[in-house]
Design a protein around this motif. Structure first.
Motif, short mmCIF file in Angstrom:
data_model
loop_
_atom_site.label_atom_id
_atom_site.label_comp_id
_atom_site.label_asym_id
_atom_site.label_seq_id
_atom_site.Cartn_x
_atom_site.Cartn_y
_atom_site.Cartn_z
N MET A 1 16.67 -3.34 58.92
CA MET A 1 15.54 -3.54 58.05
C MET A 1 14.40 -2.62 58.53
SD MET A 1 13.83 -6.29 55.88
CE MET A 1 15.43 -6.87 55.57
N ILE A 2 13.61 -2.16 57.58
CA ILE A 2 12.45 -1.33 57.88
C ILE A 2 11.19 -2.20 57.78
CG2 ILE A 2 11.11 0.71 57.22
CD1 ILE A 2 13.91 1.41 58.13
N TYR A 3 10.33 -2.10 58.77
CA TYR A 3 9.08 -2.85 58.80
C TYR A 3 7.90 -1.88 58.83
CZ TYR A 3 11.98 -6.82 60.04
OH TYR A 3 12.94 -7.80 60.04
N PHE A 24 6.18 2.94 60.56
CA PHE A 24 7.39 2.30 60.06
C PHE A 24 8.39 2.20 61.20
CE2 PHE A 24 5.33 4.26 56.48
CZ PHE A 24 5.36 3.26 55.53
N VAL A 25 8.99 1.03 61.34
CA VAL A 25 9.90 0.77 62.44
C VAL A 25 11.19 0.16 61.90
CG1 VAL A 25 10.23 -0.50 64.59
CG2 VAL A 25 7.97 0.36 64.00
N LYS A 26 12.32 0.67 62.38
CA LYS A 26 13.61 0.10 62.01
C LYS A 26 14.02 -0.87 63.11
CE LYS A 26 18.27 1.29 60.63
NZ LYS A 26 19.20 2.38 60.32
N ASN A 32 11.52 -8.51 67.41
CA ASN A 32 11.95 -7.33 68.16
C ASN A 32 10.98 -6.17 67.99
OD1 ASN A 32 14.17 -8.53 69.33
ND2 ASN A 32 15.57 -7.86 67.73
N VAL A 33 10.36 -6.07 66.82
CA VAL A 33 9.33 -5.03 66.62
C VAL A 33 8.18 -5.29 67.58
CG1 VAL A 33 7.64 -4.07 65.02
CG2 VAL A 33 9.94 -4.60 64.22
N ILE A 47 2.78 -7.23 60.27
CA ILE A 47 4.07 -6.56 60.16
C ILE A 47 4.75 -7.10 58.90
CG2 ILE A 47 6.33 -6.17 61.18
CD1 ILE A 47 5.05 -6.67 63.93
N GLY A 48 5.06 -6.18 57.98
CA GLY A 48 5.70 -6.59 56.73
C GLY A 48 6.97 -5.80 56.47
N THR A 49 7.87 -6.38 55.70
CA THR A 49 9.11 -5.69 55.37
C THR A 49 8.87 -4.69 54.25
OG1 THR A 49 9.74 -7.39 53.78
CG2 THR A 49 10.57 -7.64 56.01
N VAL A 50 9.66 -3.62 54.28
CA VAL A 50 9.59 -2.58 53.26
C VAL A 50 10.97 -2.46 52.65
CG1 VAL A 50 9.04 -0.17 52.82
CG2 VAL A 50 7.85 -1.37 54.65
N GLU A 51 11.07 -2.77 51.35
CA GLU A 51 12.36 -2.70 50.69
C GLU A 51 12.17 -2.50 49.19
OE1 GLU A 51 14.24 -6.33 51.81
OE2 GLU A 51 12.72 -7.57 50.89
N GLY A 52 13.24 -2.14 48.53
CA GLY A 52 13.23 -1.98 47.08
C GLY A 52 12.29 -0.88 46.59
N ALA A 53 11.55 -1.19 45.54
CA ALA A 53 10.63 -0.23 44.93
C ALA A 53 9.52 0.18 45.91
CB ALA A 53 10.02 -0.81 43.66
N TYR A 54 9.12 -0.75 46.76
CA TYR A 54 8.10 -0.45 47.76
C TYR A 54 8.60 0.61 48.73
CZ TYR A 54 4.53 -1.43 51.34
OH TYR A 54 3.51 -1.33 52.27
N MET A 55 9.86 0.53 49.13
CA MET A 55 10.47 1.54 50.01
C MET A 55 10.51 2.89 49.31
SD MET A 55 11.95 2.53 52.80
CE MET A 55 12.80 1.32 53.76
N ASP A 56 10.90 2.91 48.04
CA ASP A 56 10.94 4.16 47.28
C ASP A 56 9.55 4.80 47.21
OD1 ASP A 56 13.64 3.73 46.87
OD2 ASP A 56 13.32 2.79 44.91
#
Length: 69
Positions: A1-3, A24-26, A32-33, A47-56
């Protein structure tokens, strides 16, 4: 996951939005981050997750680099 980590560079300063930086941290968890960044003496605000359209969207930024800790 990317944070996405929002932080201040100094532990002694009060957080100010204009001075907030991001990275950005994997990693496999938020815990663990935090553990991985503990020795850098950063004032981590969020610290928030980055996924989907937000990642794009974030990938379009020329400064997008992911740290693998």
């Amino acid at each position: 996951m990317i944070y996405k980590v929002y932080y201040q560079e100094s532990l002694s300063e009060v957080p100010v939005r204009e001075k907030t930086k991001t990275m950005f941290v994997k990693s496999d968890s938020v815990l663990n981050v935090r553990r991985s960044l503990k020795d850098r003496n950063l004032n981590i605000e969020y610290i928030g997750t980055v996924e989907g359209a937000y990642m794009d969207y974030e990938k379009e930024n020329e400064d997008f680099k992911v740290l693998e800790l």
